[in-house]
Design a protein around this motif. Structure first.
Motif, mmCIF file in Angstrom:
data_model
loop_
_atom_site.group_PDB
_atom_site.id
_atom_site.type_symbol
_atom_site.label_atom_id
_atom_site.label_comp_id
_atom_site.label_asym_id
_atom_site.label_seq_id
_atom_site.Cartn_x
_atom_site.Cartn_y
_atom_site.Cartn_z
ATOM 1 N N ALA A 1 0.844 -1.259 0.061
ATOM 2 C CA ALA A 1 0.092 0.035 0.180
ATOM 3 C C ALA A 1 0.933 1.222 -0.086
ATOM 4 O O ALA A 1 0.601 2.101 -0.739
ATOM 5 C CB ALA A 1 -0.795 -0.098 1.116
ATOM 6 N N ARG A 2 1.602 1.263 0.903
ATOM 7 C CA ARG A 2 2.734 2.523 0.872
ATOM 8 C C ARG A 2 3.401 2.651 -0.289
ATOM 9 O O ARG A 2 3.758 3.566 -0.750
ATOM 10 C CB ARG A 2 3.651 2.483 2.302
ATOM 11 C CG ARG A 2 3.028 2.443 3.690
ATOM 12 C CD ARG A 2 3.897 2.292 4.716
ATOM 13 N NE ARG A 2 4.732 3.457 4.623
ATOM 14 C CZ ARG A 2 4.582 4.741 5.096
ATOM 15 N NH1 ARG A 2 3.320 4.907 5.680
ATOM 16 N NH2 ARG A 2 5.549 5.663 4.942
ATOM 17 N N ALA A 3 3.817 1.541 -0.863
ATOM 18 C CA ALA A 3 4.680 1.561 -2.198
ATOM 19 C C ALA A 3 3.642 2.321 -3.310
ATOM 20 O O ALA A 3 4.352 2.921 -4.114
ATOM 21 C CB ALA A 3 5.166 0.125 -2.532
ATOM 22 N N GLU A 4 2.687 1.858 -3.354
ATOM 23 C CA GLU A 4 1.665 2.190 -4.470
ATOM 24 C C GLU A 4 1.632 3.673 -4.374
ATOM 25 O O GLU A 4 1.514 4.513 -5.333
ATOM 26 C CB GLU A 4 0.407 1.567 -4.320
ATOM 27 C CG GLU A 4 -0.615 1.847 -5.454
ATOM 28 C CD GLU A 4 -1.848 1.094 -5.684
ATOM 29 O OE1 GLU A 4 -2.838 1.592 -6.026
ATOM 30 O OE2 GLU A 4 -1.844 -0.087 -5.396
ATOM 31 N N VAL A 5 1.322 4.317 -2.921
ATOM 32 C CA VAL A 5 1.017 5.783 -2.947
ATOM 33 C C VAL A 5 2.280 6.323 -3.049
ATOM 34 O O VAL A 5 2.002 7.367 -3.795
ATOM 35 C CB VAL A 5 0.658 5.798 -1.216
ATOM 36 C CG1 VAL A 5 0.713 7.571 -1.150
ATOM 37 C CG2 VAL A 5 -0.648 5.414 -0.797
ATOM 38 N N LYS A 6 3.522 5.875 -2.823
ATOM 39 C CA LYS A 6 4.757 6.325 -3.177
ATOM 40 C C LYS A 6 4.848 6.255 -4.561
ATOM 41 O O LYS A 6 5.354 7.537 -4.958
ATOM 42 C CB LYS A 6 6.028 5.716 -2.515
ATOM 43 C CG LYS A 6 7.187 6.602 -2.456
ATOM 44 C CD LYS A 6 8.264 6.121 -1.636
ATOM 45 C CE LYS A 6 9.690 6.711 -1.743
ATOM 46 N NZ LYS A 6 10.639 6.174 -0.795
ATOM 47 N N THR A 7 4.715 5.477 -5.153
ATOM 48 C CA THR A 7 4.879 5.263 -6.837
ATOM 49 C C THR A 7 3.989 6.573 -7.505
ATOM 50 O O THR A 7 4.423 7.085 -8.358
ATOM 51 C CB THR A 7 4.575 3.993 -7.282
ATOM 52 O OG1 THR A 7 5.538 3.244 -6.740
ATOM 53 C CG2 THR A 7 4.717 3.862 -8.679
ATOM 54 N N SER A 8 2.807 6.619 -7.033
ATOM 55 C CA SER A 8 1.701 7.437 -7.650
ATOM 56 C C SER A 8 2.294 8.950 -7.375
ATOM 57 O O SER A 8 2.430 9.759 -8.358
ATOM 58 C CB SER A 8 0.299 7.477 -7.128
ATOM 59 O OG SER A 8 0.313 7.693 -5.911
ATOM 60 N N LEU A 9 2.952 9.087 -6.198
ATOM 61 C CA LEU A 9 3.491 10.822 -6.044
ATOM 62 C C LEU A 9 4.767 10.867 -7.019
ATOM 63 O O LEU A 9 4.916 11.679 -7.452
ATOM 64 C CB LEU A 9 3.789 10.637 -4.664
ATOM 65 C CG LEU A 9 2.816 10.739 -3.561
ATOM 66 C CD1 LEU A 9 3.106 10.468 -2.054
ATOM 67 C CD2 LEU A 9 2.027 12.250 -3.588
ATOM 68 N N GLN A 10 5.559 9.955 -6.999
ATOM 69 C CA GLN A 10 6.743 10.026 -7.901
ATOM 70 C C GLN A 10 6.367 10.219 -9.269
ATOM 71 O O GLN A 10 7.139 11.028 -9.871
ATOM 72 C CB GLN A 10 7.491 8.776 -7.706
ATOM 73 C CG GLN A 10 8.323 8.639 -6.373
ATOM 74 C CD GLN A 10 8.886 7.148 -6.010
ATOM 75 O OE1 GLN A 10 8.689 6.246 -6.524
ATOM 76 N NE2 GLN A 10 9.989 7.425 -5.354
ATOM 77 N N LEU A 11 5.518 9.398 -9.719
ATOM 78 C CA LEU A 11 5.009 9.801 -11.208
ATOM 79 C C LEU A 11 4.325 11.112 -11.160
ATOM 80 O O LEU A 11 4.652 11.805 -12.422
ATOM 81 C CB LEU A 11 3.832 8.653 -11.577
ATOM 82 C CG LEU A 11 3.234 8.839 -12.852
ATOM 83 C CD1 LEU A 11 4.233 8.590 -13.835
ATOM 84 C CD2 LEU A 11 2.020 7.729 -13.004
ATOM 85 N N LEU A 12 3.838 11.573 -10.427
ATOM 86 C CA LEU A 12 3.061 12.995 -10.833
ATOM 87 C C LEU A 12 4.287 14.099 -10.710
ATOM 88 O O LEU A 12 4.558 14.988 -11.045
ATOM 89 C CB LEU A 12 2.084 13.390 -9.628
ATOM 90 C CG LEU A 12 0.726 12.666 -9.589
ATOM 91 C CD1 LEU A 12 -0.342 13.072 -8.708
ATOM 92 C CD2 LEU A 12 0.120 12.952 -10.993
ATOM 93 N N ALA A 13 5.445 13.662 -9.714
ATOM 94 C CA ALA A 13 6.191 14.548 -9.450
ATOM 95 C C ALA A 13 7.299 14.755 -10.754
ATOM 96 O O ALA A 13 7.554 15.624 -11.421
ATOM 97 C CB ALA A 13 7.104 14.286 -8.448
ATOM 98 N N SER A 14 7.481 13.418 -11.363
ATOM 99 C CA SER A 14 8.019 13.303 -12.636
ATOM 100 C C SER A 14 7.344 14.168 -13.774
ATOM 101 O O SER A 14 8.147 14.551 -14.686
ATOM 102 C CB SER A 14 8.313 11.728 -13.203
ATOM 103 O OG SER A 14 6.734 11.195 -13.741
ATOM 104 N N LEU A 15 6.035 14.237 -13.616
ATOM 105 C CA LEU A 15 5.444 14.942 -14.677
ATOM 106 C C LEU A 15 5.303 16.670 -14.417
ATOM 107 O O LEU A 15 4.327 17.208 -15.000
ATOM 108 C CB LEU A 15 4.015 14.641 -14.656
ATOM 109 C CG LEU A 15 3.618 13.223 -15.339
ATOM 110 C CD1 LEU A 15 2.230 12.391 -15.239
ATOM 111 C CD2 LEU A 15 4.162 12.845 -16.744
ATOM 112 N N LYS A 16 5.901 16.854 -13.395
ATOM 113 C CA LYS A 16 6.150 18.518 -12.944
ATOM 114 C C LYS A 16 4.833 18.888 -12.181
ATOM 115 O O LYS A 16 4.582 19.932 -12.041
ATOM 116 C CB LYS A 16 6.578 19.185 -14.045
ATOM 117 C CG LYS A 16 7.682 18.940 -14.987
ATOM 118 C CD LYS A 16 9.032 18.596 -14.154
ATOM 119 C CE LYS A 16 10.150 18.347 -15.091
ATOM 120 N NZ LYS A 16 11.208 18.056 -14.489
#
Length: 348
Positions: A73-88
């Motif tokens: 669960a924590r990994a999925e939340v973190k991954t979605s945050l990282q994806l949005l950050a990569s999209l600026k």
């Protein structure tokens, strides 16, 4: 329709738990009952907005399985945050602080976590048995004034409300996936929902950037009911050989979906004119079947001369609207979208 609307379309418990809508530093503690896809999306949305969030799992598991679920669960939340950050979308340096607000409670710790929750979103599997058991468990441990919202996309709020003690604090909040990104939440209170609870719940959602659409208890709510018809008709066209999946999707992206990203379907009826829909339905119902038969309200409005924007009244009242400004604003949104899509044509 008002002119304005037309024109602009347990870790350490927090020290203070505030009523929703209070000062910025006093934030409601959010609980997500169920640590699956919906719970994780809701956790992302609220932690991002500064709330402490508990992902609460009330299924009996071994310690190893519980730890594995927490990690996933924590990994999925973190991954979605990282994806949005990569999209600026935001500065990735904020991710550790956001993740620190996301807590996990397995069954053994669930009672303690629930005691700290101000607003609980139920997101257990879509069966009545699971919802009955999950909500009964939660109600035994939540504070009496905690708001409870199901996220069901299937069941009527009136049916699920039977599983909740003090049902005046209960309503449905249907999120669309990905929950952390799609702005809309369809909110469906039941007859016994307290007006104050509805106001607080709506204020909470809007405070984290969500758009609220109210809906009476009805099968399919708003979006799933529309969506089901559209998807079924698309599949039917593939089945009949009318068009390929690729061409259907292309037509939706650059035609159907493009228009409805700028105005809703009811607004679009008025924009084009009820008479267009009326005559189109007469033909389509003869050629494609009764699923295209227009509802009685269309014929009634035609008889009353309520044919939309041109006549000043349709589903909306346009008589006090500056229609020139409205048309300009509508076309302005379309031009902005075309520019973003690199599809804005230039004169030659």
């Amino acid at each position: 329709m008002a002119t304005k609307k037309v024109a602009k379309k347990v870790a350490k418990p927090v020290a203070k738990r505030a009523v929703v809508g209070a000062a910025h530093h006093e934030r409601a503690v959010i609980g997500a009952l169920g640590a699956g896809r919906m719970g994780r999306g809701i956790a992302h949305a609220f932690a991002f907005a500064g709330h402490e969030v508990w992902l609460i799992d009330v299924k009996a598991r071994s310690p190893e399985d519980a730890k594995r679920l927490e990690k996933e669960a924590r990994a999925e939340v973190k991954t979605s945050l990282q994806l949005l950050a990569s999209l600026k979308a935001f500065d990735r340096r904020a991710i550790p602080k956001i993740m620190a607000r996301v807590h996990f409670a397995a069954l053994a710790d669930a009672p303690s976590a629930l005691k700290h929750v101000d607003v609980l979103f139920e997101g257990v599997p879509e069966t009545m048995a699971a919802k009955r058991a999950g909500l009964a468990y939660a109600c035994r441990h939540l504070r009496a004034n905690a708001i409870i919202a199901s996220t069901t996309s299937t069941f009527l709020v009136t049916d699920v409300a039977k599983f909740v003690t003090r049902p005046q604090r209960f309503l449905n909040g249907h999120w669309l996936n990905p929950a952390f990104l799609i702005p809309l939440v369809e909110v469906s209170p039941h007859a016994g929902t307290s007006p104050a609870v509805l106001r607080r719940f709506r204020a909470l959602l809007e405070s984290v950037g969500k758009e609220v659409a109210l809906c009476k208890p009805a099968p399919g709510f708003i979006v799933p009911r529309l969506q089901s018809l559209i998807m079924s008709e698309a599949a039917r066209m593939v089945e009949e050989g009318t068009a390929t999946p690729e061409d259907i999707d292309h037509a939706v992206r650059y035609g159907f979906g493009f228009r409805y990203a700028n105005m809703g379907p009811v607004e679009f009826i008025d924009f084009g004119g009820l008479d267009i829909l009326h005559y189109a339905n007469l033909y389509l119902s003869r050629t494609l079947g009764k699923r295209y038969r227009a509802p009685a309200i269309i014929g009634r409005y035609m008889q009353e001369g309520r044919r939309g924007l041109r006549e000043g009244r349709g589903f909306y009242d346009w008589r006090k609207v500056d229609t020139a400004a409205y048309r300009k604003a509508t076309l302005g949104r379309m031009v902005a979208m075309l520019r973003f899509m690199n599809r804005l044509p230039a004169p030659r």
